[in-house]
Design an enzyme around this catalytic site. Structure first.
Site, short mmCIF file in Angstrom:
data_model
loop_
_atom_site.label_atom_id
_atom_site.label_comp_id
_atom_site.label_asym_id
_atom_site.label_seq_id
_atom_site.Cartn_x
_atom_site.Cartn_y
_atom_site.Cartn_z
N LEU A 130 25.07 46.12 25.75
CA LEU A 130 25.67 44.80 25.54
C LEU A 130 25.54 43.93 26.80
O LEU A 130 25.04 42.80 26.74
CB LEU A 130 27.16 44.98 25.17
CG LEU A 130 27.97 43.71 24.90
CD1 LEU A 130 27.47 43.01 23.63
CD2 LEU A 130 29.46 44.04 24.74
N GLU A 132 24.60 42.02 30.20
CA GLU A 132 23.35 41.51 30.77
C GLU A 132 23.61 40.99 32.18
O GLU A 132 24.77 40.76 32.55
CB GLU A 132 22.82 40.37 29.89
CG GLU A 132 22.57 40.83 28.48
CD GLU A 132 21.65 39.92 27.69
OE1 GLU A 132 21.19 38.90 28.23
OE2 GLU A 132 21.39 40.25 26.52
N PHE A 162 23.75 47.74 33.80
CA PHE A 162 24.90 48.67 33.84
C PHE A 162 25.00 49.52 32.58
O PHE A 162 26.11 49.90 32.18
CB PHE A 162 26.23 47.93 34.05
CG PHE A 162 26.28 47.01 35.23
CD1 PHE A 162 25.79 47.44 36.45
CD2 PHE A 162 26.80 45.72 35.12
CE1 PHE A 162 25.83 46.59 37.55
CE2 PHE A 162 26.84 44.88 36.21
CZ PHE A 162 26.36 45.31 37.43
N SER A 164 25.08 52.67 30.55
CA SER A 164 25.27 54.09 30.87
C SER A 164 24.30 54.95 30.06
O SER A 164 24.15 54.73 28.85
CB SER A 164 26.69 54.54 30.55
OG SER A 164 27.62 53.75 31.22
N ARG A 248 39.48 50.96 23.27
CA ARG A 248 40.36 50.78 24.44
C ARG A 248 41.51 51.76 24.42
O ARG A 248 42.08 52.07 25.46
CB ARG A 248 40.89 49.34 24.47
CG ARG A 248 39.83 48.41 24.96
CD ARG A 248 40.25 46.97 25.06
NE ARG A 248 39.04 46.20 25.34
CZ ARG A 248 38.75 45.02 24.83
NH1 ARG A 248 39.60 44.42 24.02
NH2 ARG A 248 37.63 44.41 25.14
N GLY A 345 45.05 64.14 54.73
CA GLY A 345 43.60 64.36 54.88
C GLY A 345 43.02 65.19 53.74
O GLY A 345 41.90 64.94 53.28
N GLU A 368 34.64 48.35 29.99
CA GLU A 368 35.27 48.05 28.68
C GLU A 368 36.14 46.79 28.78
O GLU A 368 37.19 46.70 28.13
CB GLU A 368 36.12 49.23 28.18
CG GLU A 368 35.37 50.53 28.08
CD GLU A 368 34.75 50.78 26.71
OE1 GLU A 368 35.23 50.22 25.70
OE2 GLU A 368 33.76 51.54 26.65
C1 FAD Z 1 29.69 52.33 35.71
C2 FAD Z 1 29.56 51.28 34.66
C3 FAD Z 1 29.09 51.62 33.40
C4 FAD Z 1 28.92 50.62 32.42
N1 FAD Z 1 28.41 50.97 31.20
C5 FAD Z 1 28.12 49.99 30.30
C6 FAD Z 1 27.45 50.32 29.08
O1 FAD Z 1 27.17 51.48 28.79
N2 FAD Z 1 27.13 49.31 28.23
C7 FAD Z 1 27.42 48.01 28.50
O2 FAD Z 1 27.09 47.14 27.68
N3 FAD Z 1 28.05 47.65 29.66
C8 FAD Z 1 28.41 48.62 30.56
N4 FAD Z 1 29.03 48.29 31.74
C9 FAD Z 1 29.26 46.89 32.03
C10 FAD Z 1 30.71 46.46 32.00
O3 FAD Z 1 31.19 46.43 30.68
C11 FAD Z 1 30.76 45.10 32.69
O4 FAD Z 1 30.53 45.32 34.07
C12 FAD Z 1 32.07 44.38 32.49
O5 FAD Z 1 32.23 44.01 31.14
C13 FAD Z 1 32.13 43.11 33.37
O6 FAD Z 1 30.97 42.33 33.25
P1 FAD Z 1 30.22 41.85 34.59
O7 FAD Z 1 30.01 43.03 35.45
O8 FAD Z 1 29.01 41.08 34.22
O9 FAD Z 1 31.24 40.90 35.31
P2 FAD Z 1 31.43 39.34 35.06
O10 FAD Z 1 31.46 39.04 33.62
O11 FAD Z 1 30.45 38.61 35.89
O12 FAD Z 1 32.87 39.15 35.69
C14 FAD Z 1 33.10 39.38 37.10
C15 FAD Z 1 34.57 39.41 37.36
O13 FAD Z 1 35.11 38.13 37.11
C16 FAD Z 1 36.44 38.23 36.66
N5 FAD Z 1 36.57 37.50 35.39
C17 FAD Z 1 35.73 37.49 34.34
N6 FAD Z 1 36.18 36.69 33.37
C18 FAD Z 1 37.34 36.16 33.80
C19 FAD Z 1 38.30 35.26 33.27
N7 FAD Z 1 38.17 34.74 32.05
N8 FAD Z 1 39.38 34.94 34.02
C20 FAD Z 1 39.54 35.45 35.27
N9 FAD Z 1 38.67 36.31 35.82
C21 FAD Z 1 37.59 36.66 35.11
C22 FAD Z 1 36.74 39.73 36.50
O14 FAD Z 1 37.44 40.17 37.65
C23 FAD Z 1 35.37 40.35 36.45
O15 FAD Z 1 35.39 41.69 36.93
C24 FAD Z 1 29.25 49.27 32.71
C25 FAD Z 1 29.74 48.94 33.99
C26 FAD Z 1 29.90 49.92 34.95
C27 FAD Z 1 30.42 49.52 36.30
#
Ligand code: FAD
Length: 388
Positions: A130, A132, A162, A164, A248, A345, A368
Site C-alpha cells: 500500500l 508509497e 517499506f 514487509s 488494529r 545496564g 498500521e
Molecule cells: C518496519 C515497517 C514495515 C512496514 N510494512 C508495511 C507493509 O508491509 N505494507 C505497507 O503498505 N506499508 C508498510 N509500512 C509503512 C507504514 O504503514 C507507513 O510507514 C505508515 O503508514 C506511515 O506512512 P509514511 O511513512 O509515509 O509517513 P507519512 O505519511 O509521510 O507521515 C509522516 C509522519 O507525519 C505525521 N502525520 C501524518 N499525517 C498526519 C496528520 N494528519 N496529522 C498530524 N501528523 C500527521 C505522523 O507522525 C507520521 O508518522 C511499514 C513501515 C515500517 C516502518
C-alpha cells in the site's frame, strides 16, 4: 462491560501460556537474539502441537477451516502468544498458523484456489503493498502507482516502499490508481505474482527490526490480467481500509502481551536487586514506575477488549480500534522503556529480550497508521466526519 475471561477462555489462555513458557521460550534461548524463525524440525513439531490443541489458524474464519474462536478470545490468546522475545512481530514463530493477508478473503473462487488456500496451507507467502514514497498515512491521496487498461488487463507503473517480506513472498496485493479523477474511489487492488515481468524488489530497506526487512518495490510496465483484480475495479481502497481497521485490534493485543512480559520482568528484578542497602522495590521512584506500567497495561487491555467486543457484536468499532491501537502502542513503548530503566545496564543487553522489544515497539507507533492518524480518526468521531 465485564472483561474477566470466562472459564472456557481461561482454559485456552492457560494452554497457550504453558505452550509459550514450556515450548517457545526454552527453544528461543538457543537462537540468535534477533531470530524470526525456528529450525524447520522444531517448527513442524510445534505446529503439529498447535493443530492437536485445536488452535491452529485462529484468525482464519470458520468457513475456511479455522477454529470457531471469537475475536475477544483471539485477543486474549494473542496477548499470551506475544510474551517472548520475538513475540511482537512473530508470535510463537508462526506455529499457530495464520491467514497472512486478511484482504485475500475478499478473493473470488478462482483466486481463492490460486492464492488463499495455498496461503492457508502454508505453501505461499504474501506481501501487502500500500505505502508509497509519496506517503503512507494518507494512501488514498498519496498513491501514485498507476494501472492503465491494456489487452484485457492492466499495466502497472510506479513504486512502493517499506513493504514487509516482499523479497520472500510468492505474491502480493498491490494498490494502484485506476482513475486519477476519483480520489479514493479510483483505486484498485491487484494480486501480483512475484515472478510477473516488470515487477521487482528494488532494494531491502533496513529498519529497527534487524532480523526482518522492509523492501522497496518497482513496477515497470508490469502487465497483469483482469483475473488479478481483487474485489472490484475502483473499489480497492475499501478493501484495504476495512481490513486495516480490523487488524488494529490484534496489533494492539501484541503490544499488550510484550508490555505484560516486560512489566513482570521489572517486578521480579525490583524485588531481587539491592542498591544502597535496599531492594529496588522499596524505592518509591521505582514503585511509581511499576504503578505507571500497571496503569498503561490495564488501560490498553480495557480499550482493546472493548474494541474486540464491539467487533464481536457487529457494532461499529473504528474509533475503538484506533483508541486500542494508540493506547497499546504508546503505552507498550512506555512500559518497555521503564522496565529497561529498572534493569539498569542489564536492560540494554541482548541477554534480555527488553532491547529487542524496545526497538520493535517503536515501529508500532508508525506501522498500521501512525499515532497522529489514530488521533485524527478519534477526533473525527468527536467533532464530526467533515473534519479534515
Ligand atoms: C518496519 C515497517 C514495515 C512496514 N510494512 C508495511 C507493509 O508491509 N505494507 C505497507 O503498505 N506499508 C508498510 N509500512 C509503512 C507504514 O504503514 C507507513 O510507514 C505508515 O503508514 C506511515 O506512512 P509514511 O511513512 O509515509 O509517513 P507519512 O505519511 O509521510 O507521515 C509522516 C509522519 O507525519 C505525521 N502525520 C501524518 N499525517 C498526519 C496528520 N494528519 N496529522 C498530524 N501528523 C500527521 C505522523 O507522525 C507520521 O508518522 C511499514 C513501515 C515500517 C516502518
Amino acid at each position: 462491560m465485564d472483561f474477566e475471561p470466562s472459564s472456557e477462555q481461561q482454559m485456552l489462555i492457560d494452554q497457550v501460556r504453558r505452550f509459550v513458557r514450556e515450548e517457545i521460550i526454552p527453544l528461543e534461548a538457543k537462537l540468535d537474539p534477533d531470530s524470526s524463525e525456528l529450525p524447520p524440525d522444531d517448527f513442524k513439531r510445534l505446529t503439529d502441537k498447535t493443530k492437536a490443541m485445536g488452535l491452529f489458524g485462529i484468525d482464519i474464519p470458520r468457513e475456511f477451516g479455522g477454529p470457531d474462536i471469537d475475536i475477544v478470545t483471539r485477543v486474549l490468546l494473542a496477548i499470551e502468544m506475544a510474551q517472548h522475545r520475538a513475540g511482537l512481530y512473530v508470535p510463537c514463530y508462526g506455529t499457530f498458523g495464520g491467514a497472512g493477508l486478511a484482504q485475500i478473503f475478499e478473493a473470488n473462487e478462482d483466486q481463492k484456489e490460486r492464492y488463499l488456500y495455498p496461503t492457508l496451507r502454508g505453501e505461499k507467502k504474501a506481501f501487502f503493498g500500500l505505502t508509497e514514497p509519496s506517503g503512507g498515512s494518507d494512501p488514498a491521496r498519496a498513491i501514485q502507482t498507476r494501472a492503465e487498461r491494456k489487452d484485457n488487463g492492466w499495466v502497472l507503473n510506479g513504486s512502493k516502499i517499506f513493504i514487509s517480506n516482499a523479497d520472500r513472498a510468492q505474491y502480493g496485493i498491490v494498490f494502484a490508481r485506476t482513475d486519477a479523477s476519483k480520489g479514493r474511489a479510483g483505486i484498485t487492488c491487484f494480486i501480483v505474482d512475484s515472478d510477473t515481468p516488470g515487477f521487482h524488489v528494488r532494494r531491502v530497506v533496513h529498519t529497527l527490526r534487524s532480523s526482518h526487512y522492509a523492501t522497496e518495490l518497482e513496477f515497470k510496465d508490469c502487465w497483469v490480467s483482469d483475473h488479478q483484480v481483487l474485489g472490484e475495479v475502483n473499489k480497492g481502497f475499501a478493501v484495504a481500509n476495512d481490513r486495516l481497521t480490523r487488524q488494529r485490534i490484534p496489533y494492539a493485543a501484541g503490544c499488550i502481551g510484550v508490555a505484560i512480559a516486560a512489566h513482570e520482568m521489572a517486578i521480579e528484578w525490583a524485588k531481587m536487586r539491592t542498591t544502597f542497602g535496599e531492594k529496588l522495590a522499596n524505592r518509591q521512584a521505582v514503585q511509581w514506575m511499576l504503578v505507571d506500567n500497571e496503569i498503561d497495561i490495564r488501560t490498553a487491555r480495557h480499550f482493546t477488549l472493548e474494541a474486540a467486543e464491539k467487533a464481536r457484536r457487529g457494532l461499529p468499532f473504528r474509533t475503538e480500534a484506533a483508541i486500542a491501537k494508540l493506547t497499546a502502542s504508546e503505552g507498550g513503548g512506555r512500559v518497555v522503556d521503564r522496565a529497561m530503566q529498572i534493569h539498569g545496564g542489564m536492560g540494554m543487553t541482548k541477554d534480555l529480550p527488553l532491547e529487542r522489544w524496545y526497538r520493535e515497539m517503536r515501529i508500532r507507533r508508525v506501522g498500521e497508521g501512525p499515532s497522529e492518524v489514530q488521533r485524527m480518526v478519534i477526533a473525527r468521531e468527536i467533532l464530526g466526519s467533515n473534519l479534515r
